[in-house]
Design a protein around this motif. Sequence first.
Motif, PDB file in Angstrom:
ATOM      1  N   ASN A 382       0.844  -1.453   0.074  1.00 47.01           N
ATOM      2  CA  ASN A 382       0.008   0.223  -0.293  1.00 47.01           C
ATOM      3  C   ASN A 382       0.788   1.457   0.321  1.00 47.01           C
ATOM      4  N   ASP A 383       2.182   1.043   0.126  1.00 41.98           N
ATOM      5  CA  ASP A 383       3.513   2.033   0.314  1.00 41.98           C
ATOM      6  C   ASP A 383       3.552   2.583  -1.274  1.00 41.98           C
ATOM      7  N   PRO A 384       2.626   3.940  -1.719  1.00 47.16           N
ATOM      8  CA  PRO A 384       3.534   4.074  -3.688  1.00 47.16           C
ATOM      9  C   PRO A 384       4.782   4.516  -3.481  1.00 47.16           C
ATOM     10  N   ASP A 385       5.222   4.743  -2.395  1.00 49.39           N
ATOM     11  CA  ASP A 385       6.880   5.253  -2.501  1.00 49.39           C
ATOM     12  C   ASP A 385       7.360   4.025  -3.111  1.00 49.39           C
ATOM     13  N   GLU A 386       7.015   2.913  -2.166  1.00 50.69           N
ATOM     14  CA  GLU A 386       7.469   1.027  -2.528  1.00 50.69           C
ATOM     15  C   GLU A 386       7.222   0.942  -3.809  1.00 50.69           C
ATOM     16  N   ARG A 387       6.162   0.840  -4.211  1.00 54.38           N
ATOM     17  CA  ARG A 387       5.167   0.803  -4.969  1.00 54.38           C
ATOM     18  C   ARG A 387       6.345   0.950  -6.687  1.00 54.38           C
ATOM     19  N   CYS A 388       6.483   2.554  -6.339  1.00 50.46           N
ATOM     20  CA  CYS A 388       7.372   3.434  -7.778  1.00 50.46           C
ATOM     21  C   CYS A 388       8.910   2.959  -7.473  1.00 50.46           C
ATOM     22  N   SER A 389       9.305   2.401  -5.999  1.00 52.28           N
ATOM     23  CA  SER A 389      10.725   1.663  -6.022  1.00 52.28           C
ATOM     24  C   SER A 389      10.600   0.214  -6.727  1.00 52.28           C
ATOM     25  N   HIS A 390      10.095  -0.557  -6.512  1.00 52.80           N
ATOM     26  CA  HIS A 390      10.141  -1.676  -7.268  1.00 52.80           C
ATOM     27  C   HIS A 390       9.705  -1.351  -8.568  1.00 52.80           C
ATOM     28  N   VAL A 391       9.175  -0.991  -9.158  1.00 53.03           N
ATOM     29  CA  VAL A 391       9.000  -0.685 -10.709  1.00 53.03           C
ATOM     30  C   VAL A 391      10.202  -0.133 -11.193  1.00 53.03           C
ATOM     31  N   LEU A 392      10.976   0.909 -10.727  1.00 52.32           N
ATOM     32  CA  LEU A 392      11.984   1.373 -11.522  1.00 52.32           C
ATOM     33  C   LEU A 392      12.956   0.364 -12.016  1.00 52.32           C
ATOM     34  N   GLY A 393      12.828  -0.264 -10.074  1.00 53.60           N
ATOM     35  CA  GLY A 393      14.096  -1.267  -9.887  1.00 53.60           C
ATOM     36  C   GLY A 393      13.819  -2.837 -10.916  1.00 53.60           C
ATOM     37  N   LEU A 394      12.340  -2.678 -11.350  1.00 58.21           N
ATOM     38  CA  LEU A 394      11.672  -3.829 -12.860  1.00 58.21           C
ATOM     39  C   LEU A 394      12.836  -3.217 -14.155  1.00 58.21           C
ATOM     40  N   SER A 395      12.023  -2.364 -13.883  1.00 55.10           N
ATOM     41  CA  SER A 395      12.785  -1.795 -15.427  1.00 55.10           C
ATOM     42  C   SER A 395      14.311  -1.361 -15.396  1.00 55.10           C
ATOM     43  N   TYR A 396      15.240  -1.683 -14.249  1.00 55.34           N
ATOM     44  CA  TYR A 396      16.515  -1.395 -14.688  1.00 55.34           C
ATOM     45  C   TYR A 396      17.201  -2.980 -14.976  1.00 55.34           C
ATOM     46  N   ASP A 397      16.557  -4.025 -13.896  1.00 62.76           N
ATOM     47  CA  ASP A 397      16.779  -5.323 -14.431  1.00 62.76           C
ATOM     48  C   ASP A 397      16.458  -5.904 -15.878  1.00 62.76           C
ATOM     49  N   HIS A 398      15.840  -5.204 -16.843  1.00 60.16           N
ATOM     50  CA  HIS A 398      15.357  -5.480 -18.021  1.00 60.16           C
ATOM     51  C   HIS A 398      16.262  -4.923 -19.135  1.00 60.16           C
ATOM     52  N   LEU A 399      17.448  -4.079 -18.488  1.00 64.33           N
ATOM     53  CA  LEU A 399      18.380  -3.479 -19.156  1.00 64.33           C
ATOM     54  C   LEU A 399      19.824  -4.333 -19.594  1.00 64.33           C
ATOM     55  N   THR A 400      20.163  -3.769 -21.043  1.00 67.78           N
ATOM     56  CA  THR A 400      21.538  -5.435 -21.049  1.00 67.78           C
ATOM     57  C   THR A 400      22.411  -4.694 -20.124  1.00 67.78           C
ATOM     58  N   SER A 401      23.657  -4.966 -19.730  1.00 71.95           N
ATOM     59  CA  SER A 401      24.703  -5.312 -18.644  1.00 71.95           C
ATOM     60  C   SER A 401      25.455  -3.696 -19.011  1.00 71.95           C
ATOM     61  N   ASP A 402      25.599  -3.226 -20.437  1.00 75.82           N
ATOM     62  CA  ASP A 402      25.278  -2.242 -20.726  1.00 75.82           C
ATOM     63  C   ASP A 402      25.653  -1.015 -20.641  1.00 75.82           C
ATOM     64  N   LEU A 403      23.890  -1.205 -20.615  1.00 73.97           N
ATOM     65  CA  LEU A 403      22.791  -0.221 -20.213  1.00 73.97           C
ATOM     66  C   LEU A 403      23.366  -0.057 -18.818  1.00 73.97           C
ATOM     67  N   LYS A 404      22.834  -1.066 -18.324  1.00 72.13           N
ATOM     68  CA  LYS A 404      23.101  -0.932 -16.640  1.00 72.13           C
ATOM     69  C   LYS A 404      23.998  -0.605 -16.235  1.00 72.13           C
ATOM     70  N   THR A 405      25.281  -0.339 -16.588  1.00 72.79           N
ATOM     71  CA  THR A 405      26.490   0.859 -16.323  1.00 72.79           C
ATOM     72  C   THR A 405      26.383   1.461 -16.331  1.00 72.79           C
ATOM     73  N   CYS A 406      26.023   1.708 -17.724  1.00 72.72           N
ATOM     74  CA  CYS A 406      26.356   3.188 -18.485  1.00 72.72           C
ATOM     75  C   CYS A 406      25.057   4.657 -17.196  1.00 72.72           C
ATOM     76  N   LEU A 407      24.358   3.739 -16.861  1.00 71.48           N
ATOM     77  CA  LEU A 407      22.996   4.009 -16.047  1.00 71.48           C
ATOM     78  C   LEU A 407      23.666   4.230 -15.066  1.00 71.48           C
ATOM     79  N   LEU A 408      23.890   3.521 -14.427  1.00 71.53           N
ATOM     80  CA  LEU A 408      24.586   3.324 -12.759  1.00 71.53           C
ATOM     81  C   LEU A 408      25.707   4.688 -13.348  1.00 71.53           C
TER      82      LEU A 408
END
Length: 519
Positions: A382-408
Amino acid sequence: MAHASVASLMRTIESLLTFNSPMQSLTCDHREDFSALHEKISSLEVVVMNLEKNNVSGEMTDFEVEVKEVANIVEHTIQLRVTEVVLASDENLREKAHERLSDSLQQVAEDIDCIWKESTKIQDKGKQVSKESLVHDFSSSTDDILNVNNNMVGRDDQMKRLLEVLTTCYSGEPKVIPIVGMGGIGKTTLAKEVYNHGSILCRFDVRAWATVSQQHNVKEILLSLLQSMIKMYDTVKTKGEAELADMLQKSLKRKRYLIVLDDIWSCEVWDGVRRCFPTEDNGGNRILLTTRNDEVACYAGVENLSLRMSFMDQDESWSLFKSAAFSDEALPYEFETVGKQIADECHGLPLTIVVVAGLLKSKRAIDDWRSVAKDVKSFVTNDPDERCSHVLGLSYDHLTSDLKTCLLHFGIFPEDSEIPVKNLMRSWMAEGYLKLENDLEGRAEKCLQELVDRCLVLVCKKSLDGTKIRSCKVHDLIYDLCVREIQRENIFIMNDIVLDYSDSECDLPVCKKFNPLNA
């Protein structure tokens, strides 16, 4: 000016060439390369000094801007590689560090050669590149993460009310109007939309914008506001806080102004800048704040003028999702069914809607969409901040390894900073984040564009023809994600140097940052 950056680079190289320098013994194998580079930069310094001497306007030309950027990047690269040599703990690591230093010296020598050739062309023509092209090049409108195709989706009622509050005459001191809501709900998007609205452009003599963020600096806030009103010479940046506050007040005196302070986190920040705004009673001055903090909104604003951002309703959520994921494409029925389920699971938070839509933008297999829908649904809270964090993490997990490193990599820059793309891409290349290709710069541009397409990176400025991204940033919630992942993946910060000692790369510490880059 450009000369200051070139002079700083000269001092760095000279310190490495000095015989009694503690660094001299570590870099003696590269003395010939450093000496050749010193000679090139010394010649370039003379050219830059002459250009600045003949530039009566005092404003930087395109060429001077390029020289300044390249000099800063070259100095940063040299410091980076020398630091690796210093930190090498055994002979094997030291040999690898020396090889990287040698490769980098060849690359920066080529960069300086390119600048020198360009300076020769300018001298042959007997004129400098005009400042006008620079202004156009770096002043294209900012793209926002919640705007699709340059149109804000939803929020019509809130925008109408905000425009009314900004343009209605009230007696007394300048009216402070807070926009309140959680991160990612669209406060900045709404503020930008009204800031650039035609009725606002006509009504106010002066408009100025400053992004504040958690790690606020009153001097930087004042400089950001002044930059919207006056020509910024280097001498202005050296002034103290009190002088800048006085300059700001004088620039606003007897003018109808609109000030936007974006992302204020504390009452202390408001107290630090409010004294700079003239309080003359002309009934028209406005100060617009965006904040997540109700206490700040109550402290700084007028209660009946405060605007609380609500979550998007079902129709608005679907409209935003569809626009971000499909643009003008026709939408097959099965995708619409799954897409609506995903949009509903984002619970009306615009940032999560566009980030998930950006993830699915390149996926045209219905099974991929169903898989993402399942992942989004799986997180129950029920926590909107936690929901948002989860969805952003999901999008990050779907990145290729080089895109992950570049974003970080965005996590090593100051929060909310606007980052020149040249600096960012050079840093990516210097760190070896990109797969080896003939055209590393082209690969870096593709990576950046992919992150933009996925709505993870914001475009701040584009080139005049709109084909090149000149500067960018990330939303502060994406920034928080980068910092969390950096910490989770064992990247440590020590004295402004970030070292990765993860088990997979324990043979060589990788220097992530020597100095904060000028953004």
